[in-house]
Motif scaffolding. Structure first.
Motif, mmCIF file in Angstrom:
data_model
loop_
_atom_site.group_PDB
_atom_site.id
_atom_site.type_symbol
_atom_site.label_atom_id
_atom_site.label_comp_id
_atom_site.label_asym_id
_atom_site.label_seq_id
_atom_site.Cartn_x
_atom_site.Cartn_y
_atom_site.Cartn_z
ATOM 1 N N SER A 192 2.700 5.453 -21.342
ATOM 2 C CA SER A 192 1.895 4.726 -22.325
ATOM 3 C C SER A 192 1.684 3.290 -21.860
ATOM 4 N N ASP A 193 0.719 2.609 -22.476
ATOM 5 C CA ASP A 193 0.479 1.216 -22.136
ATOM 6 C C ASP A 193 1.720 0.373 -22.397
ATOM 7 N N GLY A 194 2.408 0.665 -23.482
ATOM 8 C CA GLY A 194 3.627 -0.076 -23.802
ATOM 9 C C GLY A 194 4.698 0.112 -22.738
ATOM 10 N N GLU A 195 4.844 1.340 -22.261
ATOM 11 C CA GLU A 195 5.833 1.616 -21.212
ATOM 12 C C GLU A 195 5.469 0.907 -19.913
ATOM 13 N N LEU A 196 4.194 0.897 -19.589
ATOM 14 C CA LEU A 196 3.760 0.234 -18.356
ATOM 15 C C LEU A 196 3.939 -1.274 -18.447
ATOM 16 N N GLU A 197 3.680 -1.838 -19.611
ATOM 17 C CA GLU A 197 3.866 -3.279 -19.787
ATOM 18 C C GLU A 197 5.343 -3.653 -19.683
ATOM 19 N N ALA A 198 6.210 -2.833 -20.254
ATOM 20 C CA ALA A 198 7.649 -3.083 -20.166
ATOM 21 C C ALA A 198 8.127 -2.968 -18.728
ATOM 22 N N LEU A 199 7.625 -1.970 -18.017
ATOM 23 C CA LEU A 199 7.996 -1.796 -16.612
ATOM 24 C C LEU A 199 7.504 -2.971 -15.770
ATOM 25 N N ALA A 200 6.320 -3.474 -16.077
ATOM 26 C CA ALA A 200 5.781 -4.617 -15.331
ATOM 27 C C ALA A 200 6.682 -5.832 -15.482
ATOM 28 N N VAL A 201 7.157 -6.072 -16.686
ATOM 29 C CA VAL A 201 8.044 -7.207 -16.935
ATOM 30 C C VAL A 201 9.355 -7.028 -16.177
ATOM 31 N N LEU A 202 9.903 -5.813 -16.227
ATOM 32 C CA LEU A 202 11.167 -5.549 -15.536
ATOM 33 C C LEU A 202 11.034 -5.682 -14.016
ATOM 34 N N SER A 203 9.832 -5.400 -13.493
ATOM 35 C CA SER A 203 9.614 -5.421 -12.035
ATOM 36 C C SER A 203 9.384 -6.827 -11.498
ATOM 37 N N SER A 204 9.100 -7.782 -12.380
ATOM 38 C CA SER A 204 8.840 -9.147 -11.916
ATOM 39 C C SER A 204 10.127 -9.770 -11.378
ATOM 40 N N THR A 205 9.960 -10.693 -10.450
ATOM 41 C CA THR A 205 11.112 -11.328 -9.819
ATOM 42 C C THR A 205 10.756 -12.731 -9.363
ATOM 43 N N ASN A 206 11.786 -13.557 -9.226
ATOM 44 C CA ASN A 206 11.572 -14.921 -8.727
ATOM 45 C C ASN A 206 11.491 -14.962 -7.204
ATOM 46 N N ASN A 207 11.852 -13.868 -6.553
ATOM 47 C CA ASN A 207 11.764 -13.795 -5.092
ATOM 48 C C ASN A 207 10.319 -13.496 -4.701
ATOM 49 N N LEU A 208 9.647 -14.502 -4.171
ATOM 50 C CA LEU A 208 8.223 -14.350 -3.871
ATOM 51 C C LEU A 208 8.003 -13.393 -2.707
ATOM 52 N N PRO A 209 7.018 -12.516 -2.804
ATOM 53 C CA PRO A 209 6.736 -11.581 -1.704
ATOM 54 C C PRO A 209 6.135 -12.304 -0.502
ATOM 55 N N ALA A 210 6.375 -11.768 0.664
ATOM 56 C CA ALA A 210 5.799 -12.330 1.890
ATOM 57 C C ALA A 210 4.529 -11.561 2.228
ATOM 58 N N LEU A 211 3.421 -12.262 2.269
ATOM 59 C CA LEU A 211 2.155 -11.628 2.632
ATOM 60 C C LEU A 211 1.903 -11.795 4.121
ATOM 61 N N ARG A 212 1.489 -10.723 4.754
ATOM 62 C CA ARG A 212 1.135 -10.781 6.172
ATOM 63 C C ARG A 212 -0.361 -11.018 6.323
ATOM 64 N N GLU A 213 -0.707 -11.738 7.371
ATOM 65 C CA GLU A 213 -2.123 -11.855 7.703
ATOM 66 C C GLU A 213 -2.641 -10.484 8.115
ATOM 67 N N ASN A 214 -3.876 -10.219 7.775
ATOM 68 C CA ASN A 214 -4.500 -8.942 8.128
ATOM 69 C C ASN A 214 -5.670 -9.200 9.066
ATOM 70 N N LYS A 215 -5.542 -8.712 10.275
ATOM 71 C CA LYS A 215 -6.557 -8.950 11.298
ATOM 72 C C LYS A 215 -7.496 -7.754 11.421
ATOM 73 N N LEU A 216 -8.661 -8.029 11.967
ATOM 74 C CA LEU A 216 -9.653 -6.988 12.267
ATOM 75 C C LEU A 216 -10.037 -7.112 13.744
ATOM 76 N N PRO A 217 -9.125 -6.775 14.646
ATOM 77 C CA PRO A 217 -9.378 -7.018 16.078
ATOM 78 C C PRO A 217 -10.585 -6.278 16.632
ATOM 79 N N TYR A 218 -10.760 -5.014 16.240
ATOM 80 C CA TYR A 218 -11.891 -4.255 16.794
ATOM 81 C C TYR A 218 -13.209 -4.812 16.285
ATOM 82 N N LEU A 219 -13.302 -5.011 14.976
ATOM 83 C CA LEU A 219 -14.548 -5.510 14.397
ATOM 84 C C LEU A 219 -14.916 -6.875 14.972
ATOM 85 N N THR A 220 -13.962 -7.792 15.026
ATOM 86 C CA THR A 220 -14.282 -9.131 15.508
ATOM 87 C C THR A 220 -14.650 -9.135 16.988
ATOM 88 N N SER A 221 -14.115 -8.188 17.758
ATOM 89 C CA SER A 221 -14.462 -8.124 19.173
ATOM 90 C C SER A 221 -15.841 -7.506 19.398
#
Length: 210
Positions: free
Chosen positions: A96-125
């Motif tokens: 349910s929407d309520g269950e998903l909202e509760a799960l979203a809150v529980l899944s949040s964290t103060n540890n920030l995720p690390a995002l990787r750069e995403n390259k397009l080597p074939y296209l840019t070449s």
């Protein structure tokens, strides 16, 4: 008779001149098809990775609810097909929407995720060498590259400010944390923009061979 011989001779000469041109045109057409297919394959993978990056940020910020889950699942399904993540997200959507909202809150964290750069080597070449591509194709691909560069810039900003959260005074660390969160949230939105550009390109009608 002389006129007839001349005509046959001229046609033979003309065929000899045109044959290499026709052959080269066929080869170039086939090369263009191969390049286009390879670019599309790279873009499918690019869209999947960006959807995963979006999921990481939205989960971290406690916002990975029904609309976000549906978006990520749809991207993975369109660009890869059925897999374990698609199935797992499908099971989440049964809640349910309520269950998903509760799960979203529980899944949040103060540890920030690390995002990787995403390259397009074939296209840019390949972009500088695809004169045979149609103008709208080139414009759509350039938009993908431009938006990807913006995403990567935001990912670098988030990484920089994330490192700064370990140095300086409490006020400095808090300011760095706020900047890191802002960069991550902007990167999350940009990831969706890039996927939109990718899907706009993939939706273009397949050009016909000349």
């Amino acid at each position: 008779m002389d006129t007839e011989n001349f005509l046959y001779g001229f046609l033979g000469w003309l065929a000899g001149v045109l044959a290499p041109v026709i052959t080269d045109g066929i080869k170039e057409g086939r090369r263009t098809v191969r390049v286009r297919q390879a670019i599309k394959s790279e873009l499918h993978g690019h869209a999947r990775r960006l959807a995963i990056a979006y999921k990481a940020v939205e989960t971290n910020r406690g916002r990975f609810k029904r609309a976000e889950i549906e978006w990520v699942r749809g991207v993975i399904l369109r660009h890869r097909g059925e897999d374990a993540l698609v199935n797992a997200l499908g099971k989440l959507l049964a809640g349910s929407d309520g269950e998903l909202e509760a799960l979203a809150v529980l899944s949040s964290t103060n540890n920030l995720p690390a995002l990787r750069e995403n390259k397009l080597p074939y296209l840019t070449s390949k972009l500088p060498t695809v004169e045979s591509f149609q103008e709208r194709e080139l414009q759509a691909l350039l938009a993908v590259v431009e938006q990807t560069e913006q995403f990567n810039s935001l990912a670098r900003d988030a990484e920089y400010w994330g490192r700064q959260t370990f140095v300086g005074s409490d006020a400095d660390r808090q300011r760095s944390s706020n900047n890191a969160v802002t960069s991550l949230e902007n990167a999350s939105r940009k990831a969706k923009d890039v996927v939109d550009e990718i899907e706009a390109y993939l939706a273009l009608p397949e050009p016909k061979l000349a």
